[in-house]
Enzyme design. Structure first.
Site, PDB file in Angstrom:
ATOM      1  N   ARG A  55       0.826  -1.217   0.000  1.00 20.54           N
ATOM      2  CA  ARG A  55       0.000   0.000   0.000  1.00 20.54           C
ATOM      3  C   ARG A  55       0.855   1.260   0.000  1.00 20.54           C
ATOM      4  NH1 ARG A  55      -2.326   1.145   4.615  1.00 20.54           N
ATOM      5  NH2 ARG A  55      -3.002  -0.975   5.020  1.00 20.54           N
ATOM      6  N   TYR A 108     -16.006  20.285 -11.722  1.00 17.82           N
ATOM      7  CA  TYR A 108     -16.466  18.939 -12.092  1.00 17.82           C
ATOM      8  C   TYR A 108     -17.585  18.545 -11.125  1.00 17.82           C
ATOM      9  CZ  TYR A 108     -15.723  13.899 -12.970  1.00 17.82           C
ATOM     10  OH  TYR A 108     -15.859  12.578 -13.283  1.00 17.82           O
ATOM     11  N   ASP A 180      -7.688  21.618  -9.696  1.00 14.26           N
ATOM     12  CA  ASP A 180      -7.897  20.474 -10.582  1.00 14.26           C
ATOM     13  C   ASP A 180      -7.303  20.881 -11.933  1.00 14.26           C
ATOM     14  OD1 ASP A 180      -8.879  18.595 -12.399  1.00 14.26           O
ATOM     15  OD2 ASP A 180     -10.725  18.265 -11.258  1.00 14.26           O
ATOM     16  N   LYS A 205      -7.642  10.772 -17.807  1.00 10.91           N
ATOM     17  CA  LYS A 205      -7.906  11.468 -19.064  1.00 10.91           C
ATOM     18  C   LYS A 205      -6.671  11.415 -19.966  1.00 10.91           C
ATOM     19  CE  LYS A 205     -11.921  12.174 -17.293  1.00 10.91           C
ATOM     20  NZ  LYS A 205     -12.297  13.275 -16.431  1.00 10.91           N
TER      21      LYS A 205
HETATM   22  C1  PLP Z   1     -12.844  13.076 -15.081  1.00 12.74           C
HETATM   23  C2  PLP Z   1     -12.488  14.181 -14.203  1.00 12.74           C
HETATM   24  C3  PLP Z   1     -12.270  13.963 -12.846  1.00 12.74           C
HETATM   25  C4  PLP Z   1     -12.468  12.619 -12.193  1.00 12.74           C
HETATM   26  O1  PLP Z   1     -11.589  11.658 -12.649  1.00 12.74           O
HETATM   27  P1  PLP Z   1     -11.942  10.083 -12.512  1.00 12.74           P
HETATM   28  O2  PLP Z   1     -10.665   9.420 -12.766  1.00 12.74           O
HETATM   29  O3  PLP Z   1     -13.017   9.828 -13.524  1.00 12.74           O
HETATM   30  O4  PLP Z   1     -12.448   9.880 -11.115  1.00 12.74           O
HETATM   31  C5  PLP Z   1     -11.902  15.035 -12.071  1.00 12.74           C
HETATM   32  N1  PLP Z   1     -11.751  16.257 -12.600  1.00 12.74           N
HETATM   33  C6  PLP Z   1     -11.965  16.503 -13.896  1.00 12.74           C
HETATM   34  C7  PLP Z   1     -11.779  17.881 -14.412  1.00 12.74           C
HETATM   35  C8  PLP Z   1     -12.340  15.480 -14.737  1.00 12.74           C
HETATM   36  O5  PLP Z   1     -12.573  15.748 -16.022  1.00 12.74           O
END
Ligand code: PLP
Length: 390
Positions: A55, A108, A180, A205
């Site tokens: 972990r 988001y 973010d 992404k």
């Molecule tokens: C998709 C996304 C997330 C979340 O990511 P996951 O891996 O799907 O949990 C967070 N912030 C933004 C801007 C996103 O596009």
């Protein structure tokens, strides 16, 4: 070292890879020690890249952390099993009951749900602010404000925020700026050069880049590193080695992919701008996007994700458009090599500090690596179906 070279070399350490070009996937929970002394040493080094328990990380995850640190200019990175887990882990690592968070109105949507449902339950209050607030954020700061959470561009509606102005106001009051940074990736926005303290990526992404793994990464500088590591670890977060491997593998081609995504998306967006059905384009490189000048000032590029607003429309028309697409697939998420289309209705439902008074539907596209002419022809046929069904 230039960026391309960093991308090709970051995190490639013989200590982890034993000579293979890519660090292999290490599956491990238990790690075995040769002596009591070695066991004690491993425990003492556990926060410094030493192997102690699965972990805490394996060579595969250490290699990804090292690569991300180098690329983003961070002093420490922590890995999570999804982007949302990274957001949750980052926030929970720095708040306590009674604290207050300022959060951009266009974050988001699951981030908003986290604030409104989970954080609220533990006595952390969130106020949403207009993403275009800039330096006026100072007027919203309270004595108990602990974090300003920014996302730029905002999800779906794409407003670009004045992060240096927000960070200046935050730091005057000893408040943490969390961002973010998923849209820009470390390549198109340098969070720590613009006053961000904690940067978050849904590596799911563009970093993974092939729509086949969920990965979250949080990076930070020295002053906050230990707290992030300790508290995220205590919350039980870790990343599976196969997914760490996929993120590392994706990272190597991030720059060439982004370039092509950006070029393709600009062509599609300019074509859309000329369509009679389109009211305006929400792409940071377009003047019609709120905060366009801030994007020009602070960012070094765009990618394949943008939105546009239609002059008018209804669900029947957008459904006919979307369901008949040949190359654009319908699906949430983005950042893979494939093109995606979706529409959002009821954007004002998720807004409390800034309005949304456009009457036509908003559509969001992710432009993939297909041939642009094929994509444009697909959209052209889509608008034909749209017009027949309106
Ligand atoms: C998709 C996304 C997330 C979340 O990511 P996951 O891996 O799907 O949990 C967070 N912030 C933004 C801007 C996103 O596009």
């Amino acid at each position: 070292m230039k960026e391309d070279t960093v991308i090709a070399s970051a995190g490639r350490d013989k200590q982890y890879s034993h000579g293979a070009v890519n660090t292999p996937v290490y599956h491990a929970s238990t790690l075995i020690f040769d002596s009591v002394k070695a066991m004690k040493q491993a425990n003492a080094n556990r926060n410094r890249g030493g192997l102690s328990y699965g972990r805490r990380g394996t060579p595969t995850t250490f290699a990804l952390e090292a690569a991300m640190c180098e690329l983003e200019g961070a002093d420490g990175c922590f890995l999570y099993p999804s982007g949302l887990a990274a957001i949750t882990g980052a926030i929970l690592s720095f708040v306590r009951a009674g604290d207050h968070i300022l959060m951009a109105d266009g974050v988001y949507e699951p981030t908003r749900m986290l604030a409104c449902n989970i954080l609220k339950k533990f006595g952390v209050e969130t106020t949403f602010y207009d993403p275009m607030v800039g330096a006026a954020i100072a007027g919203l700061i309270r004595d108990n404000t602990r974090i300003i959470f920014v996302e730029s561009p905002c999800s779906v509606t794409m407003e670009i925020q004045d992060i240096p102005a927000i960070a200046a106001a935050a730091h005057e009051r000893n408040i943490l700026v969390m961002m973010d940074n998923t849209w820009a990736t470390p390549l198109h926005f340098r969070p720590f050069d613009h006053g961000v303290d904690v940067a978050i990526h849904a590596a799911t992404k563009y970093i993974v880049g092939h729509s086949d793994a969920m990965v979250g990464i949080v990076s930070t500088l020295k002053p906050h590193r230990q707290q992030l590591f300790d508290q995220s670890y205590q919350l039980g977060y870790c990343l599976a080695p196969d997914d760490a491997y996929l993120a590392l593998r994706g990272l190597r081609t991030l720059k060439v992919r982004l370039k092509q995504h950006e070029q393709n998306a600009l062509k599609v967006a300019y074509w859309l701008k000329g369509r009679p059905e389109v009211d305006h384009i929400r792409h940071p490189a377009f003047e019609s996007c709120p905060g366009h000048a801030l994007w020009q000032r602070d960012f070094t590029g765009a990618n394949g994700l943008f939105s546009f607003v239609l002059k008018q429309g209804n669900e029947q028309a957008t459904t006919a458009m979307m369901e008949g697409m040949e190359h654009f697939k319908m699906g949430y998420s983005w950042g893979g090599y494939e093109s995606l289309i979706l529409t959002y209705s009821g954007i004002d439902r998720y807004r409390s500090a800034s309005g949304w008074d456009h009457k036509g539907p908003l559509m969001r596209l992710h432009i993939g690596l297909e041939d642009v002419d094929d994509l444009i022809a697909d959209l052209d046929r889509g608008f034909h179906r749209f017009n027949q069904n309106i």
